[in-house]
Design a protein around this motif. Sequence first.
Motif, PDB file in Angstrom:
ATOM      1  N   PRO A   6      15.132  19.492  -2.593  1.00 42.92           N
ATOM      2  CA  PRO A   6      14.624  19.140  -3.688  1.00 42.92           C
ATOM      3  C   PRO A   6      15.066  17.729  -3.836  1.00 42.92           C
ATOM      4  O   PRO A   6      14.310  17.210  -5.195  1.00 42.92           O
ATOM      5  N   ARG A   7      15.244  16.810  -2.631  1.00 39.38           N
ATOM      6  CA  ARG A   7      14.986  15.467  -2.626  1.00 39.38           C
ATOM      7  C   ARG A   7      13.371  15.382  -3.335  1.00 39.38           C
ATOM      8  O   ARG A   7      12.398  16.034  -2.655  1.00 39.38           O
ATOM      9  N   THR A   8      12.664  13.952  -3.546  1.00 42.55           N
ATOM     10  CA  THR A   8      11.697  13.867  -3.839  1.00 42.55           C
ATOM     11  C   THR A   8      10.945  12.947  -3.386  1.00 42.55           C
ATOM     12  O   THR A   8      11.656  11.602  -3.435  1.00 42.55           O
ATOM     13  N   PHE A   9       9.634  12.796  -3.229  1.00 40.49           N
ATOM     14  CA  PHE A   9       8.700  11.514  -3.069  1.00 40.49           C
ATOM     15  C   PHE A   9       8.043  10.849  -4.218  1.00 40.49           C
ATOM     16  O   PHE A   9       8.024  11.540  -5.735  1.00 40.49           O
ATOM     17  N   THR A  10       8.663   9.882  -4.612  1.00 37.50           N
ATOM     18  CA  THR A  10       7.254   8.726  -5.496  1.00 37.50           C
ATOM     19  C   THR A  10       7.182   7.145  -5.432  1.00 37.50           C
ATOM     20  O   THR A  10       7.622   7.194  -4.419  1.00 37.50           O
ATOM     21  N   ASP A  11       6.413   7.197  -5.597  1.00 40.79           N
ATOM     22  CA  ASP A  11       5.033   5.901  -5.664  1.00 40.79           C
ATOM     23  C   ASP A  11       6.276   4.589  -5.460  1.00 40.79           C
ATOM     24  O   ASP A  11       7.274   4.317  -6.865  1.00 40.79           O
ATOM     25  N   ALA A  12       6.385   4.348  -4.827  1.00 43.58           N
ATOM     26  CA  ALA A  12       6.817   2.540  -4.051  1.00 43.58           C
ATOM     27  C   ALA A  12       5.687   1.096  -4.094  1.00 43.58           C
ATOM     28  O   ALA A  12       6.238   0.259  -3.945  1.00 43.58           O
ATOM     29  N   THR A  13       4.906   1.751  -4.595  1.00 43.43           N
ATOM     30  CA  THR A  13       4.149   0.134  -4.472  1.00 43.43           C
ATOM     31  C   THR A  13       4.191  -0.773  -4.717  1.00 43.43           C
ATOM     32  O   THR A  13       4.438  -2.135  -4.409  1.00 43.43           O
ATOM     33  N   ALA A  14       4.843  -0.745  -6.617  1.00 40.67           N
ATOM     34  CA  ALA A  14       5.321  -1.634  -7.679  1.00 40.67           C
ATOM     35  C   ALA A  14       6.402  -2.252  -6.469  1.00 40.67           C
ATOM     36  O   ALA A  14       6.433  -3.317  -6.338  1.00 40.67           O
TER      37      ALA A  14
END
Lengths: 388, 388
Positions: A144-152
């Motif tokens: 259940p780990r997720t990827f999330t946007d790290a652009t910022a």
Amino acid sequence: MAERSAIFPAGEYRRRVSALQGAMAAEGMEALLLTTPPDVFYVTGFLTRFWESPTRPWFVIVPSSGPPVAVIPAIGAELMGRTWIEDIRTWDAPDPQDDGVSLLIDALTGIVPERGRVGLPMGPETHLRMPLADHALVEARLAPRTFTDATAVVRRVREVKSETEIDRIRAACGVADRAFARVPEFAGEGRTMAEVFRAFQVALLEEGADWVSYVAGGAGRDGYGDVISPAGDRALQQGDVLMLDTGAVRDGHYCDFDRNFAVGRASDAARRTHAALHAATDAALRELRPGLRACDVHRLLANELRARGATPGAGRLGHGLGLSLTEWPSFTPLDDTVLREGMVLTLEPGAEVAPGRLLVHEENLVLRVDGPELLSTRAPAELPVVGA
Amino acid sequence: MAERSAIFPAGEYRRRVSALQGAMAAEGMEALLLTTPPDVFYVTGFLTRFWESPTRPWFVIVPSSGPPVAVIPAIGAELMGRTWIEDIRTWDAPDPQDDGVSLLIDALTGIVPERGRVGLPMGPETHLRMPLADHALVEARLAPRTFTDATAVVRRVREVKSETEIDRIRAACGVADRAFARVPEFAGEGRTMAEVFRAFQVALLEEGADWVSYVAGGAGRDGYGDVISPAGDRALQQGDVLMLDTGAVRDGHYCDFDRNFAVGRASDAARRTHAALHAATDAALRELRPGLRACDVHRLLANELRARGATPGAGRLGHGLGLSLTEWPSFTPLDDTVLREGMVLTLEPGAEVAPGRLLVHEENLVLRVDGPELLSTRAPAELPVVGA
């Protein structure tokens, strides 16, 4: 072998990782996964032209605390071993059945708790340098780990350069300055663009480029049709404006600026437009400050051009640079990024000379608290003349 | 401007598109979406070094029938307009709110029926050159259309080169051949690797490279520690083996081979290993045929090395090339790709000379029905000596 693989002392990389970790904590990310040449270089100092081979993916994980973990093809172990990175895990790539996927999942599950989030750059000016199908597999097996946007996260940290980074970019700009000064040696009436591009690249190498990642240019009466073309076989003619643009690389850092030349006497329209571009750049050099937004700089340059009777070109009028040829932000009407001290930027106003013909003028600078410090040697106000 | 942007006559691109469409039909794909430099170049002839800027995504759609559609940043319209592509749709990139996403969705929904499938390379040696978040948006808005892996489609077609492609790769190999022949002019005892790398790049340009996308190398007694390093400041010493490896580009096509040199007299171990690598390559040049699998070539080379007392290096012992520095397939124990007539390949056996020290020997060839035709000039059996 005493190779020059570190580029910076380990303290510089520790500072960067710490800054990333601070930003990650604010966003609730337990790890950051990096896959592209500039991101991997930024965190590790791993510098190679082997990225040119699309065969193998490369992974660097920045945990929420502690040093990064490199999960890389075995072919890179020796070179990565000469950086400050100590935790280096390798597989024999390419492996058509499991090209680092299991090793990456093992590393991430060892770092990220079961409900945790893994930051991955997914936004503007980023891409994921691994097969999309493998990414889907990693995502499924990490759940259940997720990827999330790290652009910022990555962008906020990479955008502001340290003094030691600025020194390297200044050195790359110096290489281009010296090579541009030699253009009259090899550009003139009758020389083909192919000959000019080749001689310019040789000059860049002779003046200290480790390699030349980018050269583009154009030539014609009243300017050129575009700014991204490779050389053609057309010969320079009396009255042409010649533009050369380069991203020369020194110690892994880029410059990105162009210079224009008149082959003999340029047309009045080209001279007027060049003068407007030069004056608009002067105005921006006077007025640029931390706190302005990228869109403010666009408006400033566009207004200055219009005030001088020039038609601003479409597209952006400048951008960030450093670890790649171009970086965030962009001087466009839509980019509201607030400029900060330590950003390395190009001013790149372009204007139409005639329908379908343009001139573009470019300088590189670092933004200081009280305004810009030029990294390129300011172009002359008048178009320099090359042999005709 | 009579620019050299087409590279090939339109018929060559039509043949390629037709081959892709045949493969797409067999897989039930209504369109193919391409985003990377070699894929876009392959279908359109669009050649630029501007890919070096990560700022903007570029899209080319191959429909199930009819010509491709280019959905690209406006900055590329003029250059794409000089290729055979007629349907060119542009947006003002970078746009932080919608960087080509709506335009791409419009184009795809106009081509692909509601239950249709869009092929996208997702497998080995591919990546998606657009922001991952934008891809997710496109995927959601295209539903119920779906993306499906098109790696096999692209790969089957790109792997087999036409005679006109082979001519271009041969020309790139010729550039490197002539530059390697000049290495004794600038490599010798006391010269630093940085000097040698720089002079080698100058030689490649002078011998006809449009640009030099890749140079790596190493030097040391009993070989080098790795094969992907940039230059260091170490000076060449009496008894070193020097290796230089290059991907020089001519008309958008790559070579990829290396050469080894002895600085004075190489160690007996290095000479023995070099002889084994050369003999193993000779054996492969005799025995390579269409119908063999990539893993068979690996076994052949590894066995030949072992038969001569050499220890095969880890990793692959050769691969495809052409539109990028490296392409499928890979000569590894796990790659069961069947070799076909018209494949352009490297033979790249490597062997350990001593713990952590290796030699790698490389040639480029095209596979003909009755065996390989060399594209690089065969390296001499004895290590050539440079000044000591």
